[in-house]
Design an enzyme around this catalytic site. Structure first.
Site, PDB file in Angstrom:
ATOM      1  N   GLY A   9     -47.845  95.260  13.459  1.00 56.26           N
ATOM      2  CA  GLY A   9     -47.150  95.846  14.688  1.00 56.26           C
ATOM      3  C   GLY A   9     -47.322  97.102  15.089  1.00 56.26           C
ATOM      4  O   GLY A   9     -46.709  98.012  15.513  1.00 56.26           O
ATOM      5  N   SER A  10     -48.542  97.657  14.408  1.00 56.71           N
ATOM      6  CA  SER A  10     -49.156  99.143  14.743  1.00 56.71           C
ATOM      7  C   SER A  10     -49.327  99.426  16.229  1.00 56.71           C
ATOM      8  O   SER A  10     -48.776 100.601  16.808  1.00 56.71           O
ATOM      9  CB  SER A  10     -50.072  99.760  13.986  1.00 56.71           C
ATOM     10  OG  SER A  10     -51.399  99.264  14.549  1.00 56.71           O
ATOM     11  N   ASN A  11     -49.797  98.545  16.952  1.00 59.98           N
ATOM     12  CA  ASN A  11     -49.735  98.607  18.507  1.00 59.98           C
ATOM     13  C   ASN A  11     -48.522  98.651  19.141  1.00 59.98           C
ATOM     14  O   ASN A  11     -48.526  99.319  19.931  1.00 59.98           O
ATOM     15  CB  ASN A  11     -50.769  97.537  19.101  1.00 59.98           C
ATOM     16  CG  ASN A  11     -52.344  97.912  18.672  1.00 59.98           C
ATOM     17  OD1 ASN A  11     -52.745  98.696  19.372  1.00 59.98           O
ATOM     18  ND2 ASN A  11     -52.613  97.369  17.815  1.00 59.98           N
ATOM     19  N   LYS A  60     -45.440  73.979  19.929  1.00 58.38           N
ATOM     20  CA  LYS A  60     -45.809  74.883  20.779  1.00 58.38           C
ATOM     21  C   LYS A  60     -44.855  74.832  22.183  1.00 58.38           C
ATOM     22  O   LYS A  60     -44.398  75.918  22.492  1.00 58.38           O
ATOM     23  CB  LYS A  60     -47.467  74.905  21.251  1.00 58.38           C
ATOM     24  CG  LYS A  60     -47.750  76.060  22.174  1.00 58.38           C
ATOM     25  CD  LYS A  60     -49.353  75.986  22.474  1.00 58.38           C
ATOM     26  CE  LYS A  60     -50.173  76.386  21.449  1.00 58.38           C
ATOM     27  NZ  LYS A  60     -51.303  76.702  21.938  1.00 58.38           N
ATOM     28  N   MET A  85     -51.103  86.269  17.318  1.00 57.82           N
ATOM     29  CA  MET A  85     -52.345  85.380  16.667  1.00 57.82           C
ATOM     30  C   MET A  85     -52.079  83.961  17.108  1.00 57.82           C
ATOM     31  O   MET A  85     -52.373  82.863  16.155  1.00 57.82           O
ATOM     32  CB  MET A  85     -52.583  85.441  15.252  1.00 57.82           C
ATOM     33  CG  MET A  85     -53.035  87.097  14.949  1.00 57.82           C
ATOM     34  SD  MET A  85     -54.600  87.531  15.954  1.00 57.82           S
ATOM     35  CE  MET A  85     -54.842  89.098  14.851  1.00 57.82           C
ATOM     36  N   ARG A  86     -51.794  83.635  18.287  1.00 57.07           N
ATOM     37  CA  ARG A  86     -51.557  82.243  18.651  1.00 57.07           C
ATOM     38  C   ARG A  86     -52.252  82.081  20.019  1.00 57.07           C
ATOM     39  O   ARG A  86     -52.060  83.147  20.900  1.00 57.07           O
ATOM     40  CB  ARG A  86     -49.990  81.918  18.919  1.00 57.07           C
ATOM     41  CG  ARG A  86     -49.268  82.003  17.393  1.00 57.07           C
ATOM     42  CD  ARG A  86     -49.154  80.498  17.037  1.00 57.07           C
ATOM     43  NE  ARG A  86     -48.181  80.512  15.946  1.00 57.07           N
ATOM     44  CZ  ARG A  86     -48.044  79.236  15.290  1.00 57.07           C
ATOM     45  NH1 ARG A  86     -48.608  78.288  15.694  1.00 57.07           N
ATOM     46  NH2 ARG A  86     -47.280  79.391  14.068  1.00 57.07           N
ATOM     47  N   ASN A 102     -53.643  91.524  26.730  1.00 62.96           N
ATOM     48  CA  ASN A 102     -54.009  91.315  25.402  1.00 62.96           C
ATOM     49  C   ASN A 102     -54.878  92.486  24.977  1.00 62.96           C
ATOM     50  O   ASN A 102     -55.936  92.961  25.784  1.00 62.96           O
ATOM     51  CB  ASN A 102     -54.927  89.947  24.921  1.00 62.96           C
ATOM     52  CG  ASN A 102     -55.000  89.890  23.811  1.00 62.96           C
ATOM     53  OD1 ASN A 102     -54.183  90.301  22.668  1.00 62.96           O
ATOM     54  ND2 ASN A 102     -56.403  89.371  23.278  1.00 62.96           N
ATOM     55  N   HIS A 104     -57.829  93.689  22.108  1.00 64.96           N
ATOM     56  CA  HIS A 104     -58.896  92.897  21.003  1.00 64.96           C
ATOM     57  C   HIS A 104     -59.852  93.956  20.340  1.00 64.96           C
ATOM     58  O   HIS A 104     -60.271  94.633  21.194  1.00 64.96           O
ATOM     59  CB  HIS A 104     -59.370  91.818  21.545  1.00 64.96           C
ATOM     60  CG  HIS A 104     -60.430  90.879  20.678  1.00 64.96           C
ATOM     61  ND1 HIS A 104     -59.934  90.090  19.907  1.00 64.96           N
ATOM     62  CD2 HIS A 104     -61.679  91.180  20.502  1.00 64.96           C
ATOM     63  CE1 HIS A 104     -60.772  89.779  18.924  1.00 64.96           C
ATOM     64  NE2 HIS A 104     -61.941  90.155  19.319  1.00 64.96           N
TER      65      HIS A 104
HETATM   66  C1  GAR Z   1     -55.117  94.699  16.413  1.00 70.28           C
HETATM   67  O1  GAR Z   1     -56.392  95.129  15.822  1.00 70.28           O
HETATM   68  C2  GAR Z   1     -55.350  93.690  17.672  1.00 70.28           C
HETATM   69  O2  GAR Z   1     -56.495  94.279  18.459  1.00 70.28           O
HETATM   70  C3  GAR Z   1     -55.671  92.540  17.115  1.00 70.28           C
HETATM   71  O3  GAR Z   1     -54.834  92.389  15.910  1.00 70.28           O
HETATM   72  C4  GAR Z   1     -54.406  93.562  15.346  1.00 70.28           C
HETATM   73  C5  GAR Z   1     -53.133  93.784  15.439  1.00 70.28           C
HETATM   74  O4  GAR Z   1     -52.678  95.078  14.694  1.00 70.28           O
HETATM   75  N1  GAR Z   1     -55.661  91.411  17.965  1.00 70.28           N
HETATM   76  C6  GAR Z   1     -56.638  90.383  17.852  1.00 70.28           C
HETATM   77  O5  GAR Z   1     -57.543  90.311  16.841  1.00 70.28           O
HETATM   78  C7  GAR Z   1     -56.377  89.167  18.804  1.00 70.28           C
HETATM   79  N2  GAR Z   1     -57.580  88.379  18.834  1.00 70.28           N
HETATM   80  P1  GAR Z   1     -51.174  95.500  14.837  1.00 70.28           P
HETATM   81  O6  GAR Z   1     -50.256  94.438  14.339  1.00 70.28           O
HETATM   82  O7  GAR Z   1     -51.081  96.558  13.759  1.00 70.28           O
HETATM   83  O8  GAR Z   1     -50.951  96.140  16.159  1.00 70.28           O
END
Ligand code: GAR
Length: 198
Positions: A9-11, A60, A85-86, A102, A104
């Site tokens: 969850g850092s984003n 789902k 991640m779904r 999203n 990525h």
């Molecule tokens: C992030 O790096 C995001 O870009 C990636 O998951 C990580 C989540 O980090 N997303 C994907 O790979 C989508 N295919 P976070 O939980 O620290 O935000």
């Protein structure tokens, strides 16, 4: 907006901070996860945000029904995926067309999937980066809103590359959402362009 996550969850945290500082004029209605023990959910709770567990163990369809009901009752405009991640079903994506975003950790269309940073590092590319895009029914796919490159130096390790990518993510996501929420993106052919001063 509603934020969906599966992991640390850092984003989500970076977006919550930008909302709190007033840099991003948006309200986080709730943070949802498919994982009840996701670190990001614990963090969202500690920030006083509402959280929602999506019951994927019931299938789902049921999980998306729960999500849909909450999105409707909270009158949510935007669905922001932050490490979710779904794959969302084509029906769900169709219902919220051009309203799901999203982030990525690669320069799409290179290295889609759940291990993008590792995949790019192990492939040996010299440049990778971060992509923010609208979500369609395919994985890590859809109109690209923004990208920022990250160089991989000979001294880099997977860990140092991860750090660089996450730092870029935390900066690029809120800026892109700010433009998106303000209606500044316009579609020109396949290309999303930004119009007006910002
Ligand atoms: C992030 O790096 C995001 O870009 C990636 O998951 C990580 C989540 O980090 N997303 C994907 O790979 C989508 N295919 P976070 O939980 O620290 O935000």
């Amino acid at each position: 907006m509603a934020i969906l996550l599966s992991g640390r969850g850092s984003n989500m945290l970076a977006l919550a901070q930008r909302c709190a500082q007033g840099d991003l004029e948006a309200k986080i209605c709730f943070v949802a996860s498919d994982k009840k023990d996701a670190y990001g959910i614990m963090m969202a709770k500690s920030l006083g945000l509402k959280t929602l567990l999506l019951p994927y163990e019931e299938g789902k369809e049921q999980a998306e029904k729960v999500l849909n009901e909450k999105l409707q009752s909270d009158s949510v405009d935007w669905i922001v995926l932050a490490g979710f991640m779904r794959m969302l079903s084509p029906t769900f994506v169709g219902k919220y067309e051009k309203r799901i975003v999203n982030i990525h950790p690669s320069l799409l269309p290179s290295f889609p999937g759940t291990q993008a940073i590792k995949d790019a590092f192990e492939y040996g590319v010299k440049v990778t980066g971060v992509t923010v895009h609208l979500v369609d029914e395919k994985m890590d796919h859809g109109p690209i809103l923004s990208q920022r490159e990250v160089r991989i130096c000979d001294e880099d390790t997977l860990e140092s590359l991860e750090e660089k990518i996450h730092a870029i993510e935390h900066d690029l996501y809120w800026q892109t959402l700010k433009n998106l929420f303000a209606g500044r993106f316009k579609m020109k052919g396949r290309r999303m362009t930004i119009e007006g001063p910002y």
